[in-house]
Scaffold this active site. Sequence first.
Site, short mmCIF file in Angstrom:
data_model
loop_
_atom_site.label_atom_id
_atom_site.label_comp_id
_atom_site.label_asym_id
_atom_site.label_seq_id
_atom_site.Cartn_x
_atom_site.Cartn_y
_atom_site.Cartn_z
N LYS A 84 -5.60 71.49 2.23
CA LYS A 84 -6.70 71.85 1.37
C LYS A 84 -7.97 71.91 2.22
CE LYS A 84 -6.91 67.10 -0.44
NZ LYS A 84 -5.64 66.39 -0.22
N ASP A 93 -12.39 63.43 5.54
CA ASP A 93 -11.77 64.34 6.52
C ASP A 93 -11.98 65.81 6.17
OD1 ASP A 93 -10.07 64.02 4.30
OD2 ASP A 93 -8.32 64.61 5.45
N ASP A 145 -15.07 65.11 1.27
CA ASP A 145 -14.58 63.76 1.59
C ASP A 145 -14.57 63.48 3.09
OD1 ASP A 145 -12.36 65.25 2.36
OD2 ASP A 145 -10.92 63.75 1.66
N ASP A 180 -11.19 67.73 3.53
CA ASP A 180 -10.28 68.61 2.78
C ASP A 180 -10.57 68.61 1.28
OD1 ASP A 180 -9.33 66.05 2.44
OD2 ASP A 180 -7.26 66.49 3.05
N ARG A 181 -11.36 67.67 0.79
CA ARG A 181 -11.68 67.65 -0.65
C ARG A 181 -13.06 68.23 -0.91
NH1 ARG A 181 -9.50 62.26 -3.60
NH2 ARG A 181 -7.44 62.26 -2.64
N SER A 209 -8.65 59.82 4.99
CA SER A 209 -9.25 60.74 4.02
C SER A 209 -10.46 60.17 3.30
CB SER A 209 -8.18 61.19 3.03
OG SER A 209 -8.68 62.20 2.21
N HIS A 210 -10.33 59.98 1.99
CA HIS A 210 -11.45 59.55 1.15
C HIS A 210 -11.55 58.02 1.09
CE1 HIS A 210 -7.73 59.73 -0.98
NE2 HIS A 210 -8.18 58.81 -1.79
C1 VG1 Z 1 -4.16 61.27 -3.74
C2 VG1 Z 1 -4.32 62.44 -4.69
C3 VG1 Z 1 -3.49 63.61 -4.22
C4 VG1 Z 1 -3.88 63.98 -2.79
C5 VG1 Z 1 -3.78 62.76 -1.90
C6 VG1 Z 1 -4.28 63.03 -0.50
O1 VG1 Z 1 -2.83 60.86 -3.72
O2 VG1 Z 1 -3.97 62.07 -6.00
O3 VG1 Z 1 -3.67 64.70 -5.09
O4 VG1 Z 1 -3.05 64.99 -2.30
O5 VG1 Z 1 -4.55 61.69 -2.43
O6 VG1 Z 1 -5.60 63.49 -0.50
P1 VG1 Z 1 -2.29 59.58 -4.56
O7 VG1 Z 1 -0.86 59.44 -4.20
O8 VG1 Z 1 -3.16 58.43 -4.19
O9 VG1 Z 1 -2.52 59.93 -6.00
V1 VG1 Z 1 -6.57 63.25 0.84
O10 VG1 Z 1 -7.98 64.02 0.64
O11 VG1 Z 1 -6.37 61.62 0.92
O12 VG1 Z 1 -5.67 63.82 2.20
CO CO Z 2 -9.07 64.10 2.43
#
Ligand code: VG1
Ligand code: CO
Length: 568
Positions: free
Chosen positions: A395, A296, A294, A298-299, A121-122
């Site tokens: 998302k 992937d 981000d 989704d953000r 992801s990010h």
């Molecule tokens: C974080 C965010 C959460 C989100 C998750 C995955 O998790 O707080 O809201 O769903 O990342 O997002 P954590 O456990 O680090 O707080 V993504 O865009 O990484 O799929």
């Molecule tokens: Co993401």
Amino acid sequence: MGIPVVEVPTKPFAGQKPGTSGLRKRVPEFQQKHYTENFVQCILDAGLGSKKRGSQLVVGGDGRFLTMEAVNVIIKIAAANGVSRLIVGQNGFLSTPALSHLIRKGHEGKPVDGGVILTASHNPGGPKGDFGIKFNCDNGGPAPDHVTDAIYTATTKIDKYFSAEELSCDFTVPGRNEYEVDKYGKFVVDVIDSVNDYVNFMSTIFDFAKIKRLLTGELTGRKFRVLVDSMHGATGPYVSTLLVDHLGADSNDLLRTVPKPDFGGGHPDPNLTYAKTLVDKMKGGDYDLGAAFDGDGDRNMILGKESFFVTPSDSLAVIADNVDAIPYFRSKKVTGFARSMPTAGAVDLVAKAKGLEVFETPTGWKYFGNLMDAQRIALCGEESFGTGSDHIREKDGVWAFLAWLQILAERRESVPQIVQAHWKKYGRNVFTRYDYENVDAAGANLLMTFLEAQFPAFVGRQLSANGVTYKVAVADNFQYKDPIDGSVATKQGLRLVFEDGSRLVFRLSGTGSAGATIRLYVDSYIPADDAQRLCAPAQDLLKPLVLIALDLCKMEQFTNRTAPTVIT
Ligand code: VG1
Ligand code: CO
């Protein structure tokens, strides 16, 4: 004679436990011999169970370093486990939302049983960055806890995996690849265009013609300019096709649209810190709407003219208040909304005004899936720049951006006008999150234990800073009972709710790959009739609660940190 199925002896690796969103580790960890193979075998066994043989799966990811290698591993292991077909994005490339859609859409008239998403992801990428593997189920959504628990248990016991070692597939070229595999017979890899399906899908959700009239100036007599930053992540190709080919935007206004295995060395996280290029460019005032996505896809982060920042919690609430502007929502019954617990409560107020249900779920998109499948919610979001609807089960950054464009085309007001009008109607949930990244795990755990131990004594207490006083109404460790299947998730974050609706939340991240990350969430409610404070700078309004929070948890003592790593 088909391609032989080889049984490879292996041993469990410690720590293959999926977190908030899949298994995320540093690249070198995934590069250990058998590491990726083990996890993929466990996904097929525990994630698909009796459906494994003859199943169809979608495979793809954000194109980060290690993607090609991982896709190769998945193809060989899937073939050797009796999976009948893989639908693979060209070059292994698919944004997370596009992949979710492909699962739900089915393939050539047959249902798809799930998908494997290759992304962290990010989190940064590259040879020293992060990689990740996530399993999604047949509804297109991230596997729920009982499935990821089963996958994890399998990783602790694995002693062999199966692989069609000799199978070689060129997934850089779209088209069908057919193989004959010993024991199982025909195995198909369909390599598909990564962008088309998603773009077509978006055209059924939104009124593209109207958005185009907004952008070209036909609607208002003035060109509406957007500035979009894909941060070298997965959204670039989608955004280019959508905005330039379909909606008439200028390709010069799309930044960093070429996906790179290391995201150009950046941190593909769309917030005020890491998407600074966009923030700075928007400050000039030439653009009406800015968005960043981000790794992937989704953000999303939404900015108005002159970098007016729309918090993700407000973005969710504004979309909720304007669902009727979006054709997809007009064509169905919108029954409710949901947000993750740390997300500010702005959407709750909209739900209340509309007489709809609203749900508060633990952090992570997987908790929205059941509610969407049961048609209890149509729209949901998280404070972490995640917004989406039941069009898929992830998302969706680009969707959120298009939703804003549709609302702007409908209302013909500016982003700040729309947001400030929202505050005047509902009051304002001013929000911030402080992240203390990569702190010593022992210190982080102590902080949480120390804080929770005091909770019973907190209720009814008054806490003050800078002349503002808050009275504690609830102090607990958040627990969620899924209203659809009754499953219970415990210890989802320490929560202090104050009598005026303001809140403080303390939580440990579940997506990091090293050390611990403490997240402090602050949601300070300003009533609509407090005209003096309603539109004041967020920082000023949040100050008292931030001070209270840092003092309560003894942040500095436990972590040795005097300031957070990132403020969003
Ligand atoms: C974080 C965010 C959460 C989100 C998750 C995955 O998790 O707080 O809201 O769903 O990342 O997002 P954590 O456990 O680090 O707080 V993504 O865009 O990484 O799929
Ligand atoms: Co993401």
